[in-house]
Design a protein around this motif. Structure first.
Motif, PDB file in Angstrom:
ATOM      1  N   VAL A  59      -7.914 -22.055  64.288  1.00  0.00           N
ATOM      2  CA  VAL A  59      -7.082 -22.973  63.498  1.00  0.00           C
ATOM      3  C   VAL A  59      -7.797 -24.305  63.310  1.00  0.00           C
ATOM      4  O   VAL A  59      -7.845 -24.867  62.209  1.00  0.00           O
ATOM      5  CB  VAL A  59      -5.704 -23.155  64.157  1.00  0.00           C
ATOM      6  N   ALA A  60      -8.391 -24.827  64.401  1.00  0.00           N
ATOM      7  CA  ALA A  60      -9.073 -26.116  64.330  1.00  0.00           C
ATOM      8  C   ALA A  60     -10.249 -26.077  63.352  1.00  0.00           C
ATOM      9  O   ALA A  60     -10.467 -26.990  62.531  1.00  0.00           O
ATOM     10  CB  ALA A  60      -9.546 -26.538  65.703  1.00  0.00           C
ATOM     11  N   LEU A  61     -11.026 -24.989  63.443  1.00  0.00           N
ATOM     12  CA  LEU A  61     -12.182 -24.864  62.553  1.00  0.00           C
ATOM     13  C   LEU A  61     -11.742 -24.694  61.091  1.00  0.00           C
ATOM     14  O   LEU A  61     -12.383 -25.219  60.159  1.00  0.00           O
ATOM     15  CB  LEU A  61     -13.046 -23.685  62.978  1.00  0.00           C
ATOM     16  N   ALA A  62     -10.639 -23.971  60.865  1.00  0.00           N
ATOM     17  CA  ALA A  62     -10.134 -23.794  59.504  1.00  0.00           C
ATOM     18  C   ALA A  62      -9.689 -25.128  58.912  1.00  0.00           C
ATOM     19  O   ALA A  62      -9.971 -25.444  57.751  1.00  0.00           O
ATOM     20  CB  ALA A  62      -8.997 -22.776  59.486  1.00  0.00           C
ATOM     21  N   LEU A  63      -8.964 -25.937  59.731  1.00  0.00           N
ATOM     22  CA  LEU A  63      -8.535 -27.255  59.252  1.00  0.00           C
ATOM     23  C   LEU A  63      -9.729 -28.154  58.953  1.00  0.00           C
ATOM     24  O   LEU A  63      -9.736 -28.919  57.978  1.00  0.00           O
ATOM     25  CB  LEU A  63      -7.623 -27.892  60.296  1.00  0.00           C
ATOM     26  N   MET A  64     -10.766 -28.040  59.763  1.00  0.00           N
ATOM     27  CA  MET A  64     -11.977 -28.828  59.525  1.00  0.00           C
ATOM     28  C   MET A  64     -12.640 -28.417  58.209  1.00  0.00           C
ATOM     29  O   MET A  64     -13.102 -29.267  57.423  1.00  0.00           O
ATOM     30  CB  MET A  64     -12.945 -28.641  60.705  1.00  0.00           C
ATOM     31  N   ARG A  65     -12.673 -27.113  57.937  1.00  0.00           N
ATOM     32  CA  ARG A  65     -13.278 -26.647  56.698  1.00  0.00           C
ATOM     33  C   ARG A  65     -12.468 -27.075  55.478  1.00  0.00           C
ATOM     34  O   ARG A  65     -13.028 -27.426  54.431  1.00  0.00           O
ATOM     35  CB  ARG A  65     -13.404 -25.119  56.728  1.00  0.00           C
ATOM     36  N   LEU A  66     -11.144 -27.082  55.617  1.00  0.00           N
ATOM     37  CA  LEU A  66     -10.295 -27.553  54.510  1.00  0.00           C
ATOM     38  C   LEU A  66     -10.531 -29.032  54.230  1.00  0.00           C
ATOM     39  O   LEU A  66     -10.596 -29.473  53.076  1.00  0.00           O
ATOM     40  CB  LEU A  66      -8.820 -27.294  54.831  1.00  0.00           C
ATOM     41  N   ARG A  67     -10.689 -29.802  55.293  1.00  0.00           N
ATOM     42  CA  ARG A  67     -10.956 -31.232  55.122  1.00  0.00           C
ATOM     43  C   ARG A  67     -12.314 -31.445  54.463  1.00  0.00           C
ATOM     44  O   ARG A  67     -12.485 -32.308  53.586  1.00  0.00           O
ATOM     45  CB  ARG A  67     -10.908 -31.911  56.487  1.00  0.00           C
ATOM     46  N   GLN A  68     -13.318 -30.655  54.882  1.00  0.00           N
ATOM     47  CA  GLN A  68     -14.635 -30.736  54.253  1.00  0.00           C
ATOM     48  C   GLN A  68     -14.554 -30.442  52.751  1.00  0.00           C
ATOM     49  O   GLN A  68     -15.189 -31.103  51.921  1.00  0.00           O
ATOM     50  CB  GLN A  68     -15.597 -29.747  54.914  1.00  0.00           C
ATOM     51  N   SER A  69     -13.749 -29.444  52.389  1.00  0.00           N
ATOM     52  CA  SER A  69     -13.619 -29.055  50.985  1.00  0.00           C
ATOM     53  C   SER A  69     -13.047 -30.210  50.163  1.00  0.00           C
ATOM     54  O   SER A  69     -13.533 -30.503  49.051  1.00  0.00           O
ATOM     55  CB  SER A  69     -12.738 -27.811  50.864  1.00  0.00           C
ATOM     56  N   ARG A  70     -12.008 -30.877  50.719  1.00  0.00           N
ATOM     57  CA  ARG A  70     -11.424 -32.026  50.000  1.00  0.00           C
ATOM     58  C   ARG A  70     -12.447 -33.147  49.845  1.00  0.00           C
ATOM     59  O   ARG A  70     -12.569 -33.765  48.776  1.00  0.00           O
ATOM     60  CB  ARG A  70     -10.179 -32.510  50.734  1.00  0.00           C
ATOM     61  N   GLN A  71     -13.206 -33.433  50.893  1.00  0.00           N
ATOM     62  CA  GLN A  71     -14.210 -34.486  50.830  1.00  0.00           C
ATOM     63  C   GLN A  71     -15.315 -34.144  49.821  1.00  0.00           C
ATOM     64  O   GLN A  71     -15.783 -35.009  49.067  1.00  0.00           O
ATOM     65  CB  GLN A  71     -14.824 -34.690  52.225  1.00  0.00           C
TER      66      GLN A  71
END
Length: 775
Positions: A59-71
């Protein structure tokens, strides 16, 4: 070029690959949910706390990847908003960020599968643990083809923990299973390479098509011609930018797939052409598209002309080329105008004039009467000599423009050469004489050109133009004959052609041919008319008169052949011969008898004759005071200052100067005090024939008194009757008399005989005069 394509394809693949890494946020969430679900199943089956850690990390890694995508998308949007494009370093940086989180997520799945397989208490748990690893492989193949390195790292992160875990069991079945992981991994990597190669080929093909399309589009858009391509259904395939510009359409609007009728409706709505011309254009385009004609020109506005041509397409339809030929038409008309226009006056030139005559005759009715009028400027050479050819050209233009106003807009006018003009006029009720008179009076005026004023007169000749005279040649000849007749009667005259002028012209041509031979052969010789003292009747002088005896034409008077000699440029040769012969002949006379010789206006155009005369006086040892040079106003009008200077040179050497035909010109009185004159010869037109003409007698007496007051001697010309002689004897200021009463023009020997008699030639018996010499 291939290397450039390769680099371009690799760059596009790479940028597209990085872009795709940060796409599919739904896939990230779905993958996270699948991983968490599988990991939760193992946790429920085993209640081992280690299986609780893996889903939390997922879950943590998925949220990090979603944040990267927005950035990632936010930064790219900001760069694009600034007008730039992300560079390769930027893409490389984001690739490493993605690699870090994604490889970590893959390692989390690999460790989970390895732990699940080793700690599984049932076959179900072991299978679930292994399936999660294999379920992740299609995602790697589908998304990570852009980077073989990243795909390899993902495969290692997934299978290495599982391989190590299975390998620890160390029995034959597990070793076989571990051995199977290797070809599977290699097969997956091969599939990734195949997907990448396929994509590279696709991108290269797309690039080539785009490049070819761009080149084609650039070529079509940059054509000098408009291009309209239609399919077999009449639908527009291509309408390039030049065609849009010609029709006044927006270059941004795409007309592909629209019918030709729809395009014409759009032109009618947004263009600037009237409905009638658009209808004509639409009809022409339709016929061209159907192959009914291959080429056409159409005027679509007051100033715009299009040329359209069509070529059929092999599969149906047509390619129409549209060219704006407005400038070519304008230049063609300009060249045509230049070809038919006189550059000095702006009137028609010779070719344009005779072409216009032919058209005018062809388009007019049988009852329409046309006439040819030839006119020129009297003594135009004087303008060129005194003001220069530039001013002369200006004057010609002014006269040409004035002739348009006088003759009207329907007249065709040309400058035929030098200062001669020809006009073709359509007469209605006016007679040809009236038209010629109006033209003469309208053009004989003062013109102001270039700050200078020129008072000119015009001579005019006219002839009717017959319908069978298609190019006006005969009428032009007849009008020229009429002009010659008009000029023979003096300046500012007009004449209308008469058939008798052909006889005069024939004689004129014969004289011109014979005159040249006569000059070379010295056939022109002087006869001498006596001049007597008014009081005593004694012979005091003689005037040398040029005579030409032709074998076939008979005796030709000077009044007839001197103008021809001036025209032919041989008059100065005649003048030199007359001067030389007069000095030779008069040298045999008594010293108190002088001789006078007339000089032509042409003789004073340069100093050659003056120089020759002054030298001849010395060569022949002739007393200059016995020679009198007679000039007329015509000689002075051309260039008074120059002529006056030449006369002064002669007078300074002792030669006497006489003004001939005094009283016939408008400016004679001015010459009496401006010129170096010794004598004034009063024209016979002022001589009264009877005592009843008191006004003429008074005028003549006062003129003689005026000359005497100015210190100039007088000679009365044209004395023919005894009554005239009696009237003149009573006038105190008259010095000499000349006329047929005192004898005709005689040979030099006859003059010597008269002089030796010491009396008046009147006293000689008529039978003693050789009648063969009578003029």
């Amino acid at each position: 070029m291939d290397n450039d394509k390769h680099r371009s394809a690799e760059r596009i693949i790479y940028e597209n690959f990085v872009d795709r890494l940060f796409e599919g946020r739904g896939q990230i969430i779905a993958g996270m949910c699948l991983q968490v679900a599988v990991m939760a199943i193992l946790y429920v089956e085993t209640f081992n706390p280690i299986f609780f850690v893996f889903p939390v990390l997922a879950v943590a890694l998925a949220l990090m990847r979603l944040r990267q995508s927005r950035q990632f998308h936010a930064e790219r949007a900001a760069i694009s908003a600034s007008g730039n494009k992300p560079d390769e370093a930027w893409y490389r940086d984001w690739e490493w960020r993605f690699t870090l989180t994604t490889v970590t997520a893959a390692l989390n799945v690999g460790l989970f599968s390895s732990s699940g397989y080793l700690l599984a208490e049932t076959e179900f748990v072991a299978v679930v643990a292994i399936v999660l690893v294999f379920a992740s492989v299609p995602s790697i193949i589908a998304r990570l083809y852009g980077s073989i390195r990243l795909a390899a790292m993902m495969m290692v992160s997934l299978f290495l923990p599982l391989t190590l875990g299975v390998f620890t069991v160390w029995d034959a079945p597990h070793l076989v299973m571990v051995a199977l992981f290797v070809p599977f991994t290699l097969s997956a990597m091969s599939m990734i390479r195949d997907v990448r190669q396929t994509f590279v080929f696709a991108v290269r093909g797309s690039l080539e098509k785009r490049l070819l399309g761009k080149r084609l589009n650039d070529a079509v858009s940059n054509m000098s011609h408009g291009l309209l391509m239609l399919d077999d259904d009449g639908q527009v395939i291509v309408l390039n930018d030049p065609a849009k510009a010609i029709f006044g359409l927006s270059e941004k609007r795409d007309f592909a797939g629209r019918s030709l009728a729809a395009v014409m409706r759009y032109i009618r709505r947004y263009g600037s052409y009237d409905a009638g011309r658009l209808t004509a254009l639409s009809d022409i385009l339709s016929r061209l598209a159907k192959g009914e004609q291959s080429k056409a020109s159409v005027l679509i506005s007051g100033k715009q002309t299009l040329e359209l041509s069509a070529n059929p397409r092999p599969g149906g339809g047509a390619v129409l080329l549209i060219e704006d030929i407005t400038e070519q038409v304008r230049m063609s008309r300009k060249l045509e105008k230049m070809r038919t226009t006189d550059p000095i006056t702006g009137l028609l030139n010779r070719d344009g004039f005779f072409t216009a005559i032919s058209k005018a005759l062809a388009s007019s009715s049988a009852r329409t009467q046309h006439s040819i009028i030839v006119f020129d400027i009297d003594d135009f050479k004087r303008v060129n000599d005194s003001a220069g050819h530039f001013q002369g050209d200006r004057l010609l233009k002014a006269v040409g423009q004035a002739s348009r106003k006088v003759l009207g807009a329907n007249a065709k006018i040309t400058r035929h050469g030098a200062d001669e003009f020809i006009a073709c006029v359509r007469r209605s009720r006016k007679s040809l004489e009236a038209v010629c008179r109006e033209l003469r009076d309208g053009l004989s005026t003062t013109y102001t050109v270039g700050g200078e004023q020129f008072a000119i007169t015009i001579s005019v000749g006219g002839a009717d133009l017959l319908r069978d005279d298609h190019d006006g040649t005969d009428a032009n000849i007849h009008a020229s004959l009429a002009l010659t007749d008009a000029k023979s009667r003096g300046s500012r005259s007009f004449s209308v052609y008469d058939p008798s002028m052909n006889v005069s012209q024939l004689r004129r041509q014969l004289l011109k041919g014979a005159l040249m031979n006569a000059v070379h052969a010295g056939e022109i010789s002087p006869l001498y008319q006596p001049i007597v003292d008014a009081k005593s009747g004694r012979l005091v002088a003689c005037e040398a008169l040029a005579r030409w005896q032709h074998d076939e034409l008979g005796v030709v008077s000077a009044e007839e052949f001197i103008p021809l000699a001036e025209e032919m440029g041989v008059v100065t040769r005649i003048s030199r011969h007359m001067l030389s012969k007069a000095m030779q002949d008069s040298a045999k006379w008594p010293d108190d008898i002088t001789v006078s010789v007339n000089l032509s206006a042409k003789d004073f155009e340069d100093t050659a004759l003056t120089d020759w005369l002054l030298n001849a006086l010395g060569r022949q040892n002739f007393n200059p005071s016995r020679l009198e040079i007679e000039i007329t106003e015509t000689s002075l009008i051309r260039n008074e200052a120059f002529v006056s200077k030449q006369l002064k040179r002669m007078r300074d050497r002792g030669v006497r100067i006489a003004l001939d035909d005094f009283g016939t010109g408008y400016s004679s009185f001015n010459y009496l005090h401006r010129l170096p004159l010794d004598r004034v010869k009063i024209d016979k037109s002022l001589l009264a024939t009877t005592s009843k003409e008191t006004s003429l007698l008074q005028l003549l007496e006062r003129l003689a008194g005026l000359c005497a007051a100015l210190g100039k001697g007088t000679t009365i010309e044209g004395v023919e009757t005894a009554e005239q002689l009696e009237l003149l004897r009573d006038m105190s200021d008259i010095g000499r008399l000349q006329g047929y009463l005192f004898g005709p023009a005689l040979p030099a020997d006859a003059i010597a005989t008269i002089a030796s008699a010491h009396g008046s030639p009147r006293a000689m018996p008529d039978e003693t005069l050789p009648m063969a010499y009578a003029s």
